[in-house]
Design an enzyme around this catalytic site. Structure first.
Site, PDB file in Angstrom:
ATOM      1  N   HIS A   1      -0.258   0.293  -8.353  1.00 42.81           N
ATOM      2  CA  HIS A   1       0.541   0.380  -7.727  1.00 42.81           C
ATOM      3  C   HIS A   1       1.916   0.307  -8.237  1.00 42.81           C
ATOM      4  O   HIS A   1       2.309  -1.046  -8.978  1.00 42.81           O
ATOM      5  CB  HIS A   1       0.906  -0.651  -6.636  1.00 42.81           C
ATOM      6  CG  HIS A   1      -0.167  -0.224  -5.417  1.00 42.81           C
ATOM      7  ND1 HIS A   1      -1.033  -0.628  -4.962  1.00 42.81           N
ATOM      8  CD2 HIS A   1       0.003   1.354  -5.293  1.00 42.81           C
ATOM      9  CE1 HIS A   1      -1.110  -0.078  -4.357  1.00 42.81           C
ATOM     10  NE2 HIS A   1      -0.865   1.167  -3.937  1.00 42.81           N
TER      11      HIS A   1
ATOM     12  N   GLU B   1       4.376  -3.624  -8.592  1.00 47.41           N
ATOM     13  CA  GLU B   1       3.673  -5.185  -8.945  1.00 47.41           C
ATOM     14  C   GLU B   1       3.962  -4.931 -10.392  1.00 47.41           C
ATOM     15  O   GLU B   1       2.959  -4.978 -10.927  1.00 47.41           O
ATOM     16  CB  GLU B   1       2.579  -4.907  -7.724  1.00 47.41           C
ATOM     17  CG  GLU B   1       2.566  -4.466  -6.787  1.00 47.41           C
ATOM     18  CD  GLU B   1       0.825  -3.223  -6.055  1.00 47.41           C
ATOM     19  OE1 GLU B   1       0.594  -3.775  -5.989  1.00 47.41           O
ATOM     20  OE2 GLU B   1       1.283  -3.198  -4.733  1.00 47.41           O
TER      21      GLU B   1
ATOM     22  N   HIS C   1      -3.096  -7.160  -7.274  1.00 45.62           N
ATOM     23  CA  HIS C   1      -1.470  -6.490  -6.716  1.00 45.62           C
ATOM     24  C   HIS C   1      -0.602  -7.700  -6.460  1.00 45.62           C
ATOM     25  O   HIS C   1      -0.694  -9.218  -6.619  1.00 45.62           O
ATOM     26  CB  HIS C   1      -2.162  -6.034  -5.630  1.00 45.62           C
ATOM     27  CG  HIS C   1      -2.346  -4.438  -5.966  1.00 45.62           C
ATOM     28  ND1 HIS C   1      -2.704  -3.333  -5.139  1.00 45.62           N
ATOM     29  CD2 HIS C   1      -4.350  -4.702  -6.593  1.00 45.62           C
ATOM     30  CE1 HIS C   1      -3.563  -2.250  -5.864  1.00 45.62           C
ATOM     31  NE2 HIS C   1      -4.289  -2.701  -6.678  1.00 45.62           N
TER      32      HIS C   1
ATOM     33  N   GLU D   1      -4.027  -9.900  -4.229  1.00 44.06           N
ATOM     34  CA  GLU D   1      -3.056 -10.564  -4.062  1.00 44.06           C
ATOM     35  C   GLU D   1      -2.260 -11.794  -4.299  1.00 44.06           C
ATOM     36  O   GLU D   1      -2.883 -12.656  -4.029  1.00 44.06           O
ATOM     37  CB  GLU D   1      -2.428  -9.562  -2.501  1.00 44.06           C
ATOM     38  CG  GLU D   1      -2.665  -8.970  -2.621  1.00 44.06           C
ATOM     39  CD  GLU D   1      -2.447  -6.937  -2.328  1.00 44.06           C
ATOM     40  OE1 GLU D   1      -0.944  -7.180  -2.522  1.00 44.06           O
ATOM     41  OE2 GLU D   1      -2.885  -6.287  -2.035  1.00 44.06           O
TER      42      GLU D   1
HETATM   43  O1  LIG Z   1       1.668  -5.490   0.610  1.00 42.84           O
HETATM   44  C1  LIG Z   1       1.233  -4.206   1.230  1.00 42.84           C
HETATM   45  O2  LIG Z   1       1.406  -3.578   2.127  1.00 42.84           O
HETATM   46  C2  LIG Z   1      -0.093  -3.249   0.180  1.00 42.84           C
HETATM   47  C3  LIG Z   1       0.052  -4.672  -0.808  1.00 42.84           C
HETATM   48  C4  LIG Z   1      -1.365  -3.683  -1.640  1.00 42.84           C
HETATM   49  O3  LIG Z   1      -0.731  -3.005  -2.042  1.00 42.84           O
HETATM   50  N1  LIG Z   1      -2.322  -3.759  -0.818  1.00 42.84           N
HETATM   51  C5  LIG Z   1      -3.625  -2.958  -1.096  1.00 42.84           C
HETATM   52  C6  LIG Z   1      -4.960  -3.550  -0.940  1.00 42.84           C
HETATM   53  C7  LIG Z   1      -6.063  -2.455  -0.841  1.00 42.84           C
HETATM   54  C8  LIG Z   1      -7.724  -2.960  -0.486  1.00 42.84           C
HETATM   55  O4  LIG Z   1      -7.383  -3.028   1.461  1.00 42.84           O
HETATM   56  O5  LIG Z   1      -8.257  -3.096  -0.934  1.00 42.84           O
HETATM   57  C9  LIG Z   1      -3.525  -1.967  -1.142  1.00 42.84           C
HETATM   58  O6  LIG Z   1      -2.812  -1.717   0.059  1.00 42.84           O
HETATM   59  O7  LIG Z   1      -3.634  -0.766  -1.987  1.00 42.84           O
HETATM   60 ZN   LIG Z   2      -1.055  -2.835  -4.680  1.00 40.23          ZN
END
Ligand SMILES: O=C(O)CCC(=O)N[C@@H](CCC(=O)O)C(=O)O
Ligand SMILES: [Zn+2]
Length: 350
Positions: free
Chosen positions: A68, A71, A165, A229
């Site tokens: 992303h 980020e 991320h 994260e």
């Molecule tokens: O903060 C958010 O809403 C999204 C942060 C983010 O990019 N999280 C990943 C998590 C991926 C996973 O579930 O392993 C995403 O949403 O792609």
């Molecule tokens: Zn992300």
């Protein structure tokens, strides 16, 4: 023998693979060279650079960021590590593949260009009847680069992928990791110890397959793989890099040492959650009941309304059901919310 493109001298002098990738948003001619310490550097494509030390290695490590583009803290961590490696300041003991997932989305300062890259892995980039776009093509290529990287490693090497991320919202637990669904295989305490050393004491255990980069490496390549994260999204220049010092130190140790010793495992050091359910947005008319600044890990009382998707109401069905990654603006059919409940270390941890 690969060609010697124009960019090579500057890359050797500056180590600035990030700028090179940003200046070549979707494609960069492949090339390779050697550092004075014997490490081979292979540029596979824009955002994809591999380091192979001269010594015999035991770990194959993939470090990805910018899946992303907005980020930025993880991008800054990887940028700094790559510069240190190319300058010779940081000597590697392990093979490493760095990936900036979506350089164009870094340039426009957005999560993605046309489509969320992290919903396109594990083959979801190529679907009959769905036109390809730049992100779909990129997801397919990234899978191939990761496959080739692991395939070229020693058969006995351990495989790791940390997909770095930052979250859109603030989080009660600032740093947390998503442990992809392991299809019944046990979770590893040694990986929790690694994460703790990175400053990540909170881990969410997924209960189903996903289209994410970390799930892909875990499922297809058997890697110890996580979405990590590291804090909240901020523009370049606004990250307090002291908050990422432990992460950077731990990643540095991982790739520059033969073995890393972590403190003994103690369940009390961790907050573990199991994913309770995934709520997808299926209707244009989708909303949450909580405010835009409600933090990740905010818990709700049983019976409280969480979200409305057209005529469907989602109500907390267990006491303390907590929200993760709420996003009412996702494309139709995509995950708008995860909810989690606390879990304890049990016999499924080794
Ligand atoms: O903060 C958010 O809403 C999204 C942060 C983010 O990019 N999280 C990943 C998590 C991926 C996973 O579930 O392993 C995403 O949403 O792609
Ligand atoms: Zn992300």
């Amino acid at each position: 023998m690969l060609a010697k493109p124009d960019y090579l001298n500057e890359l050797k002098n500056t180590g600035d693979f990030l700028t090179l990738s940003r200046n070549n948003e979707w494609h960069l001619e492949a090339s390779e060279f050697a550092l004075e310490n014997g490490t081979r550097v292979t540029i596979h494509d824009t955002g994809v650079i591999e380091f192979q030390p001269r010594v015999t290695t035991t770990k194959d490590v993939v470090l990805s960021s910018a899946v992303h583009g907005n980020e930025t803290a993880p991008i800054e961590i990887c940028d700094s590590l790559i510069k240190q490696i190319i300058s010779g300041e940081l000597e590697l003991a392990q093979r490493v593949l760095f990936i900036y997932g979506n350089p164009k989305s870094i340039n426009i300062g957005l999560r993605f260009v046309e489509e969320n890259l992290n919903r396109l892995f594990n083959g979801h980039h190529t679907v009959d009847g769905t036109p390809m776009n730049d992100e779909r093509v990129r997801a397919a290529k990234l899978e191939q680069y990761v496959s080739d990287f692991f395939d070229r490693g020693n058969a006995q090497s351990a495989r790791f992928h940390y997909d770095l991320h930052t979250a859109i919202r603030g989080s009660k637990n600032e740093k947390f990791a998503v442990y992809p669904f392991l299809h019944g295989k046990p979770w590893k305490k040694s990986q929790l110890q690694f994460l703790l050393s990175c400053g990540v004491n909170t881990v969410l255990m997924m209960k189903s397959p996903a289209t994410t980069f970390s799930y892909y490496s875990s499922f297809v390549h058997g890697a110890d793989s996580f979405t990590v994260e590291l804090g909240q999204v901020k523009p370049f220049g606004e990250n307090d890099m002291t908050r990422f010092a432990k992460t950077k130190q731990t990643l540095t140790a991982l790739i520059s040492q033969n073995e890393v010793e972590y403190p003994q495992f103690n369940a009390k050091d961790f907050e573990l959650f199991s994913v309770h359910r995934t709520i997808n947005r299926t209707q244009e008319d989708f909303s949450f009941t909580f405010s835009d600044d409600a933090e990740n890990f905010t818990g709700f009382a049983k019976g409280e309304l969480l979200a409305k998707d057209g005529d469907t109401s989602y109500v907390a069905d267990v006491e303390g059901e907590a929200i993760i990654f709420p996003n009412a603006k996702v494309a139709l059919g995509q995950r708008a919310l995860l909810t989690v409940v606390p879990m304890q270390i049990d016999s499924n941890f080794v």
